[in-house]
Enzyme design. Structure first.
Site, short mmCIF file in Angstrom:
data_model
loop_
_atom_site.label_atom_id
_atom_site.label_comp_id
_atom_site.label_asym_id
_atom_site.label_seq_id
_atom_site.Cartn_x
_atom_site.Cartn_y
_atom_site.Cartn_z
N LYS A 173 18.43 2.97 27.73
CA LYS A 173 17.33 2.18 27.85
C LYS A 173 17.66 2.38 28.98
O LYS A 173 18.31 1.77 29.54
CB LYS A 173 16.44 0.73 27.38
CG LYS A 173 15.67 0.07 28.70
CD LYS A 173 14.93 -0.99 27.90
CE LYS A 173 13.92 -1.18 28.51
NZ LYS A 173 13.50 -2.72 28.30
N LYS A 227 14.23 5.29 26.55
CA LYS A 227 12.48 5.17 27.61
C LYS A 227 13.09 4.90 29.07
O LYS A 227 14.67 4.82 29.01
CB LYS A 227 12.72 3.55 27.43
CG LYS A 227 11.58 3.00 27.86
CD LYS A 227 11.79 1.23 27.80
CE LYS A 227 10.33 0.99 28.58
NZ LYS A 227 10.42 0.06 27.78
#
Length: 303
Positions: A173, A227
């Site tokens: 992330k 992400k």
């Protein structure tokens, strides 16, 4: 590309009979619990196998510790119980493990001297994960990026006999500029103090992603998430080739809004959505979290 590749994110709000627009995300809404039946019926009808739940917590229920995350009657817990009671196992449920929707400072963990402290945050996150599993969640998805939390969540779930709860780790992330509309949707954008670069990843660094994934697999992750999505297709491909583990992509809110606004303003056509989703598949993604999921599933199944 098929509808079975898709996961549909749903934002939750308190109240009754509410379907609330989100200015920064045209076409996406916040739903009160009693409105979930309508949207879940559509998701099942169009053969999407899973939804991901995200709460917009009222400000009066937020504090610096994210205590509302441990309330068995919070928005996420009520939504899980509602969906499982009405739809049984006809739809999978994925829930977010992180504190940012519940904290007054908007960070994913506990803040001390303006710095997110890892171990004390993990102590709360493992309890949050267990509560979600007890409510009936199928996939626990820690998105907080604290070190060591996957292993501790796995041990805590197993200790409490929730061996079947799967863990989807947001192992990769990035500290991205594409999260703004999501933070608006869950109500953390205005409250966020500073940035999240001390615990999310440097977007210039690809090697760190491989180390993070290796650690989380060793700790017991069943799947990993990358992400954002489109700016990180190279990362998806590297992870898939190196680890042979299910890799999920999250087409985040900023990506959605850019494409959606381009379509609404007539600069691109909606085939751009298919093109963007296909790029995730081509890179090696096993599934895709996308706010376009329902619209695209309708189109795929119609064709």
């Amino acid at each position: 590309l098929s509808s079975s590749d898709l996961i549909y994110p749903i934002f939750l709000i308190e109240g009754k009979n509410k379907k609330q627009t989100i200015k920064s995300m045209p076409g996406v809404y916040r739903y009160s619990i009693d409105q979930l039946g309508m949207i879940i019926n559509k998701v099942i009808k169009h053969k999407i196998p899973m939804v991901a739940l995200f709460p917009s917590t009222p400000n009066n229920k937020k504090d610096k510790f994210g205590s509302e995350s441990l309330n068995e009657n919070n928005l996420v817990c009520k939504a899980i119980k509602f969906i499982k009671k009405r739809f049984k196992n006809n739809i999978g449920i994925m829930t977010d493990v992180a504190l940012d929707p519940y904290t007054i400072h908007g960070h994913d963990g506990i803040l001390k001297n303006d710095y997110v402290i890892n171990d004390e945050s993990v102590d709360v996150l493992i309890k949050q994960a267990l509560i979600q599993a007890q409510m009936g969640c199928d996939v626990i998805a820690p998105s907080d990026m604290m070190d060591g939390r996957v292993g501790k969540i796995r041990k805590y779930l197993d200790k409490n006999k929730y061996h079947d709860a799967q863990i989807l780790s947001y192992a990769v992330k990035y500290a991205s500029n594409f999260y703004g509309p999501f933070r608006d949707a869950v109500g953390s954008k205005k409250s966020l103090k500073s940035d999240k670069k001390s615990y999310q990843m440097d977007f210039a660094n690809s090697n760190e992603s491989l180390r993070e994934v290796a650690l989380d697999i060793k700790e017991g992750a069943d799947m990993v998430m990358v992400k954002p999505g489109l700016p990180y297709l190279d990362i998806i491909q590297k992870i898939k080739e190196r680890f042979k583990i299910p890799v999920l992509a999250y087409q985040v809110s900023g990506e959605y809004s850019l494409i959606k606004n381009g379509i609404n303003n007539g600069f691109i056509n909606d085939e751009a959505i298919i093109e963007s989703l296909m790029s995730f598949k081509r890179a090696g993604a096993s599934a895709i979290v996308s706010y376009f999921a329902l619209d695209i599933a309708k189109k795929l199944n119609f064709n």
